[in-house]
Design a protein around this motif. Structure first.
Motif, PDB file in Angstrom:
ATOM      1  N   TYR A  95     -12.743 -78.369 -10.159  1.00  0.00           N
ATOM      2  CA  TYR A  95     -13.006 -79.602 -10.065  1.00  0.00           C
ATOM      3  C   TYR A  95     -13.250 -78.988  -8.670  1.00  0.00           C
ATOM      4  N   CYS A  96     -13.804 -79.829  -7.792  1.00  0.00           N
ATOM      5  CA  CYS A  96     -13.826 -80.155  -6.742  1.00  0.00           C
ATOM      6  C   CYS A  96     -13.319 -81.749  -6.753  1.00  0.00           C
ATOM      7  N   ALA A  97     -12.507 -81.348  -5.312  1.00  0.00           N
ATOM      8  CA  ALA A  97     -11.471 -82.858  -5.049  1.00  0.00           C
ATOM      9  C   ALA A  97     -11.644 -83.337  -3.461  1.00  0.00           C
ATOM     10  N   ALA A  98     -10.909 -84.346  -2.859  1.00  0.00           N
ATOM     11  CA  ALA A  98     -10.538 -84.622  -1.719  1.00  0.00           C
ATOM     12  C   ALA A  98      -9.938 -85.526  -1.582  1.00  0.00           C
ATOM     13  N   THR A  99      -8.980 -85.903  -0.707  1.00  0.00           N
ATOM     14  CA  THR A  99      -8.885 -86.654  -0.093  1.00  0.00           C
ATOM     15  C   THR A  99      -8.491 -86.676   1.607  1.00  0.00           C
ATOM     16  N   PRO A 100      -7.829 -88.034   1.931  1.00  0.00           N
ATOM     17  CA  PRO A 100      -8.125 -88.615   3.391  1.00  0.00           C
ATOM     18  C   PRO A 100      -6.843 -87.767   3.745  1.00  0.00           C
ATOM     19  N   ALA A 101      -5.704 -87.478   2.637  1.00  0.00           N
ATOM     20  CA  ALA A 101      -4.346 -86.951   3.668  1.00  0.00           C
ATOM     21  C   ALA A 101      -3.867 -86.032   3.058  1.00  0.00           C
ATOM     22  N   PHE A 102      -3.817 -85.059   2.860  1.00  0.00           N
ATOM     23  CA  PHE A 102      -3.563 -83.710   2.284  1.00  0.00           C
ATOM     24  C   PHE A 102      -1.968 -83.745   2.320  1.00  0.00           C
ATOM     25  N   ASN A 103      -0.630 -83.750   1.060  1.00  0.00           N
ATOM     26  CA  ASN A 103      -0.100 -82.769   1.167  1.00  0.00           C
ATOM     27  C   ASN A 103       0.234 -81.775  -0.033  1.00  0.00           C
ATOM     28  N   ILE A 104       0.525 -80.612   1.058  1.00  0.00           N
ATOM     29  CA  ILE A 104       0.585 -79.749   0.470  1.00  0.00           C
ATOM     30  C   ILE A 104       1.417 -79.280  -0.798  1.00  0.00           C
ATOM     31  N   ALA A 105       2.934 -79.621  -0.263  1.00  0.00           N
ATOM     32  CA  ALA A 105       3.715 -79.788  -1.363  1.00  0.00           C
ATOM     33  C   ALA A 105       3.375 -81.025  -2.833  1.00  0.00           C
ATOM     34  N   THR A 106       2.533 -82.496  -2.658  1.00  0.00           N
ATOM     35  CA  THR A 106       2.218 -82.796  -3.615  1.00  0.00           C
ATOM     36  C   THR A 106       0.872 -82.594  -4.454  1.00  0.00           C
ATOM     37  N   LYS A 107      -0.257 -82.261  -3.047  1.00  0.00           N
ATOM     38  CA  LYS A 107      -1.161 -81.812  -3.881  1.00  0.00           C
ATOM     39  C   LYS A 107      -1.949 -82.925  -4.391  1.00  0.00           C
ATOM     40  N   LYS A 108      -1.981 -84.249  -3.711  1.00  0.00           N
ATOM     41  CA  LYS A 108      -2.226 -84.979  -4.746  1.00  0.00           C
ATOM     42  C   LYS A 108      -3.717 -85.559  -4.130  1.00  0.00           C
ATOM     43  N   MET A 109      -5.113 -85.869  -4.596  1.00  0.00           N
ATOM     44  CA  MET A 109      -5.954 -85.791  -4.496  1.00  0.00           C
ATOM     45  C   MET A 109      -6.239 -87.511  -5.133  1.00  0.00           C
ATOM     46  N   ASP A 110      -7.657 -88.111  -4.143  1.00  0.00           N
ATOM     47  CA  ASP A 110      -7.982 -89.140  -4.644  1.00  0.00           C
ATOM     48  C   ASP A 110      -9.215 -88.823  -5.048  1.00  0.00           C
ATOM     49  N   TYR A 111     -10.023 -87.957  -5.245  1.00  0.00           N
ATOM     50  CA  TYR A 111     -10.707 -88.172  -5.349  1.00  0.00           C
ATOM     51  C   TYR A 111     -11.791 -87.083  -6.064  1.00  0.00           C
ATOM     52  N   TRP A 112     -12.043 -86.670  -7.290  1.00  0.00           N
ATOM     53  CA  TRP A 112     -12.708 -85.646  -8.239  1.00  0.00           C
ATOM     54  C   TRP A 112     -13.674 -85.443  -8.628  1.00  0.00           C
ATOM     55  N   GLY A 113     -14.448 -84.701  -8.559  1.00  0.00           N
ATOM     56  CA  GLY A 113     -15.937 -84.208  -9.781  1.00  0.00           C
ATOM     57  C   GLY A 113     -15.917 -84.061  -9.983  1.00  0.00           C
ATOM     58  N   LYS A 114     -16.942 -83.830 -11.059  1.00  0.00           N
ATOM     59  CA  LYS A 114     -16.830 -83.671 -12.519  1.00  0.00           C
ATOM     60  C   LYS A 114     -16.600 -82.576 -13.459  1.00  0.00           C
ATOM     61  N   GLY A 115     -17.068 -81.494 -12.242  1.00  0.00           N
ATOM     62  CA  GLY A 115     -16.462 -79.848 -12.810  1.00  0.00           C
ATOM     63  C   GLY A 115     -17.528 -79.150 -12.700  1.00  0.00           C
ATOM     64  N   THR A 116     -17.734 -77.304 -12.621  1.00  0.00           N
ATOM     65  CA  THR A 116     -18.488 -76.968 -13.118  1.00  0.00           C
ATOM     66  C   THR A 116     -17.460 -75.497 -13.569  1.00  0.00           C
ATOM     67  N   LEU A 117     -18.216 -75.347 -14.571  1.00  0.00           N
ATOM     68  CA  LEU A 117     -17.695 -73.881 -15.981  1.00  0.00           C
ATOM     69  C   LEU A 117     -17.931 -73.138 -15.348  1.00  0.00           C
ATOM     70  N   VAL A 118     -16.575 -71.736 -15.669  1.00  0.00           N
ATOM     71  CA  VAL A 118     -16.997 -70.394 -14.899  1.00  0.00           C
ATOM     72  C   VAL A 118     -16.178 -69.515 -15.587  1.00  0.00           C
ATOM     73  N   THR A 119     -17.175 -69.482 -16.407  1.00  0.00           N
ATOM     74  CA  THR A 119     -16.888 -67.989 -17.690  1.00  0.00           C
ATOM     75  C   THR A 119     -16.298 -66.560 -17.079  1.00  0.00           C
ATOM     76  N   VAL A 120     -15.193 -65.753 -17.246  1.00  0.00           N
ATOM     77  CA  VAL A 120     -14.875 -64.776 -16.574  1.00  0.00           C
ATOM     78  C   VAL A 120     -15.375 -63.205 -18.195  1.00  0.00           C
ATOM     79  N   SER A 121     -15.889 -62.960 -18.140  1.00  0.00           N
ATOM     80  CA  SER A 121     -15.704 -61.832 -19.404  1.00  0.00           C
ATOM     81  C   SER A 121     -15.430 -60.627 -18.760  1.00  0.00           C
ATOM     82  N   SER A 122     -14.496 -59.731 -20.247  1.00  0.00           N
ATOM     83  CA  SER A 122     -13.638 -58.818 -20.101  1.00  0.00           C
ATOM     84  C   SER A 122     -14.081 -57.593 -20.297  1.00  0.00           C
TER      85      SER A 122
END
Length: 122
Positions: A95-122
């Motif tokens: 997921y991609c995410a965004a925020t106007p004020a990033f806090n490395i301690a909380t890592k809280k984000m305000d906006y989110w994308g819908k996501g994209t699937l990554v599959t790694v085969s062994s």
């Protein structure tokens, strides 16, 4: 409001590489810190990487440090996640995410994308 659209997911073999992109709209892009998170099946969503609005500062989860690189192009309103040396445990929805004020301690984000699937085969 900020809209985020991810792309670039897919299937890759272990040891391979994949690059994700996320295009943002709705707010001046350079004022947003951007991040990537992921959620594996049956697990909670976890922080992967983040980058400041200017691109000068980056942050990584220990599990991806040295393998993944986050970057941004403010002119294109796009943030990237280059993933190298992929492992099966990297399999997740990213997921991609965004925020106007990033806090490395909380890592809280305000906006989110819908996501994209990554599959790694062994």
């Amino acid at each position: 409001q900020v809209q985020l659209v991810e792309s670039g997911g897919g299937l890759v073999q272990a040891g391979g590489s994949l690059s994700l992109s996320c295009v943002a709209s709705g707010r001046t892009f350079s004022t947003l810190a951007m991040g990537w998170f992921r959620q594996a099946p049956g697990k909670e969503r976890e922080f992967v990487a983040a980058i400041s609005g200017s691109g000068a500062s980056t942050f990584y989860a220990d599990s991806v440090k040295g393998r993944f690189t986050i970057s941004r192009d403010n002119a294109k309103r796009t943030v990237y996640l280059q993933m190298n040396s992929l492992k099966p445990e990297d399999t997740a929805v990213y997921y991609c995410a965004a925020t106007p004020a990033f806090n490395i301690a909380t890592k809280k984000m305000d906006y989110w994308g819908k996501g994209t699937l990554v599959t790694v085969s062994s």
